[in-house]
Write an enzyme that holds these catalytic residues in place. Structure first.
Site, mmCIF file in Angstrom:
data_model
loop_
_atom_site.group_PDB
_atom_site.id
_atom_site.type_symbol
_atom_site.label_atom_id
_atom_site.label_comp_id
_atom_site.label_asym_id
_atom_site.label_seq_id
_atom_site.Cartn_x
_atom_site.Cartn_y
_atom_site.Cartn_z
ATOM 1 N N ALA A 22 -67.504 55.995 23.940
ATOM 2 C CA ALA A 22 -66.409 56.193 24.906
ATOM 3 C C ALA A 22 -65.095 56.274 24.139
ATOM 4 O O ALA A 22 -64.759 55.360 23.396
ATOM 5 C CB ALA A 22 -66.373 55.051 25.901
ATOM 6 N N CYS A 26 -59.462 46.718 17.246
ATOM 7 C CA CYS A 26 -60.337 45.899 18.090
ATOM 8 C C CYS A 26 -60.676 44.609 17.353
ATOM 9 O O CYS A 26 -60.459 43.522 17.875
ATOM 10 C CB CYS A 26 -61.602 46.669 18.449
ATOM 11 S SG CYS A 26 -61.294 48.140 19.443
ATOM 12 N N ARG A 38 -60.490 41.558 20.024
ATOM 13 C CA ARG A 38 -59.860 41.579 21.356
ATOM 14 C C ARG A 38 -60.682 42.371 22.355
ATOM 15 O O ARG A 38 -60.674 42.111 23.561
ATOM 16 C CB ARG A 38 -58.454 42.189 21.275
ATOM 17 C CG ARG A 38 -58.488 43.660 20.863
ATOM 18 C CD ARG A 38 -57.213 44.413 21.109
ATOM 19 N NE ARG A 38 -57.389 45.807 20.733
ATOM 20 C CZ ARG A 38 -57.757 46.778 21.566
ATOM 21 N NH1 ARG A 38 -57.973 46.516 22.842
ATOM 22 N NH2 ARG A 38 -57.890 48.020 21.141
ATOM 23 N N GLU A 98 -67.336 51.968 5.622
ATOM 24 C CA GLU A 98 -66.148 51.839 6.453
ATOM 25 C C GLU A 98 -65.284 50.673 5.967
ATOM 26 O O GLU A 98 -64.053 50.799 5.848
ATOM 27 C CB GLU A 98 -66.531 51.628 7.914
ATOM 28 C CG GLU A 98 -65.320 51.485 8.836
ATOM 29 C CD GLU A 98 -65.675 51.010 10.221
ATOM 30 O OE1 GLU A 98 -65.095 51.523 11.185
ATOM 31 O OE2 GLU A 98 -66.530 50.104 10.348
ATOM 32 N N ASP A 144 -67.239 46.638 22.221
ATOM 33 C CA ASP A 144 -68.344 47.439 22.735
ATOM 34 C C ASP A 144 -69.627 46.839 22.132
ATOM 35 O O ASP A 144 -69.946 47.070 20.967
ATOM 36 C CB ASP A 144 -68.144 48.893 22.308
ATOM 37 C CG ASP A 144 -69.329 49.792 22.617
ATOM 38 O OD1 ASP A 144 -70.362 49.306 23.117
ATOM 39 O OD2 ASP A 144 -69.230 51.005 22.331
ATOM 40 N N TRP A 161 -65.603 57.769 12.934
ATOM 41 C CA TRP A 161 -64.220 57.853 13.375
ATOM 42 C C TRP A 161 -63.807 59.259 13.819
ATOM 43 O O TRP A 161 -62.640 59.505 14.114
ATOM 44 C CB TRP A 161 -63.282 57.389 12.257
ATOM 45 C CG TRP A 161 -63.116 55.904 12.212
ATOM 46 C CD1 TRP A 161 -63.784 55.009 11.425
ATOM 47 C CD2 TRP A 161 -62.217 55.127 13.005
ATOM 48 N NE1 TRP A 161 -63.356 53.726 11.674
ATOM 49 C CE2 TRP A 161 -62.390 53.769 12.633
ATOM 50 C CE3 TRP A 161 -61.282 55.436 13.989
ATOM 51 C CZ2 TRP A 161 -61.669 52.735 13.216
ATOM 52 C CZ3 TRP A 161 -60.559 54.404 14.559
ATOM 53 C CH2 TRP A 161 -60.752 53.081 14.181
ATOM 54 N N TYR A 173 -56.150 49.807 10.907
ATOM 55 C CA TYR A 173 -56.752 48.757 10.081
ATOM 56 C C TYR A 173 -56.252 48.639 8.642
ATOM 57 O O TYR A 173 -55.411 47.813 8.323
ATOM 58 C CB TYR A 173 -58.276 48.930 10.092
ATOM 59 C CG TYR A 173 -58.879 48.720 11.446
ATOM 60 C CD1 TYR A 173 -59.050 47.442 11.967
ATOM 61 C CD2 TYR A 173 -59.271 49.804 12.239
ATOM 62 C CE1 TYR A 173 -59.606 47.244 13.230
ATOM 63 C CE2 TYR A 173 -59.824 49.613 13.505
ATOM 64 C CZ TYR A 173 -59.982 48.333 13.991
ATOM 65 O OH TYR A 173 -60.518 48.139 15.234
#
Length: 314
Positions: free
Chosen positions: A313, A192, A216, A67, A219, A89, A131
């Protein structure tokens, strides 16, 4: 903060336990619900090939490295990931496809079509300017002779930071930023792990590279184990390219949470104790940071406990 003589993974487990026992129960964007705290920090020593790879459950480190290498290509389509067997993803474009077409397609079938059909991948596999797009091709606009703005050259933040680490190691501007406010609404998921700042300490052959990652939204059960590996690998690659030793990874979380439907994973993991000290070797240093391949990374002394799964989620 990591305590001398105490396994560094206890930081992660202590954070997980604190959130589960004391976190504020909240309604979140996904509708699943979380227990959340705000403002957290973990610190990991990356010297001597150390890597914050959890041992209390198996973390598929190759997927995390793949990734990160995908981010560095600037790609925003999941096809290259799926071609390498990385499925992390898929949920976001799959949800979009189902909503747009009304077709209740299975995830495996959707992923197979992405891999096999380039046109289908172009239409349904793109995540928007997430990203890597911001990291290596941040968009710019120039005032044209006709009085209108036109697209200018993209900014490669990663290359700029590598160069500044070499030429101006004492700078306080070694930053890679993913939070492009103008393009957030075009992203499948706003970043994130949004801000990476690098810091050089020491001089000469003993100079070390530290990295602070601000996330920010985190999970903790599913995302953070991957984020720690990715950030450690990025720091190691940046250090190698700049002729530096690896120093410390400092991770900082904003909204740091556990999903309410992760009960089984959380409670089982908290019954386990960390063991061993995994090491990550980089076996080749290519000409640029954009030329690494998964074959350049090797993990040793990693004997994790069993896999723990939970739903993502979306």
């Amino acid at each position: 903060m990591s305590t001398p003589g105490r396994h560094p993974e206890w930081q992660y487990l202590d954070l997980m336990r604190h959130i589960w026992e004391h976190g504020d129960e909240r309604v979140d964007r996904t509708g699943v619900g979380t227990r959340s705290i705000f403002g957290t920090m973990l610190r990991f020593d990356l010297s001597d090939d150390r890597i914050p790879l959890l041992t209390t459950k198996r973390v598929f480190w190759k997927a995390a490295v793949k990734e990160m290498l995908w981010f560095l290509t600037g790609s925003t389509n999941i096809r290259p990931l799926l071609q390498q067997g990385v499925r992390i993803w898929s949920d976001w474009p799959l949800k979009k496809y189902r909503q747009a077409t009304g077709e209740d397609i299975a995830q495996e079938e959707f992923e197979a079509r992405i891999v096999e059909d380039s046109a289908f991948a172009r239409n349904w596999g793109d995540l928007g300017p997430v990203y890597g797009k911001q990291w290596v091709d941040w968009p710019t606009y120039e005032y044209g002779p006709d009085g209108k703005y036109q697209k200018g050259p993209g900014i490669n933040q990663v290359a700029q930071v590598v160069e500044s680490l070499k030429t101006d190691p004492g700078s306080r501007r070694h930053i890679i930023e993913g939070w492009n406010v103008a393009e957030l609404d075009r992203m499948a998921l706003p970043p994130c792990h949004k801000t990476y700042q690098f810091h050089v300490v020491g001089q000469g052959t003993d100079a070390r590279l530290n990295c602070l990652l601000y996330q920010r939204s985190c999970d903790v059960a599913l995302g953070l184990p991957f984020n720690l590996v990715g950030a450690a690998v990025l720091t190691r690659m940046m250090a190698a390219q700049a002729g530096l030793q690896a120093g410390e990874l400092v991770w900082s979380g904003g909204d740091t949470h556990l999903y309410l439907n992760h009960t089984q994973l959380v409670e089982e993991q908290l019954r386990r104790e960390p063991v061993g000290e995994p090491r990550l070797a980089i076996t080749r240093v290519p000409d640029t940071i954009f030329d690494y391949a998964i074959e350049d990374f090797a993990v040793r002394d990693y004997e994790p406990q069993g896999v723990l799964r939970a739903p993502v989620a979306v």
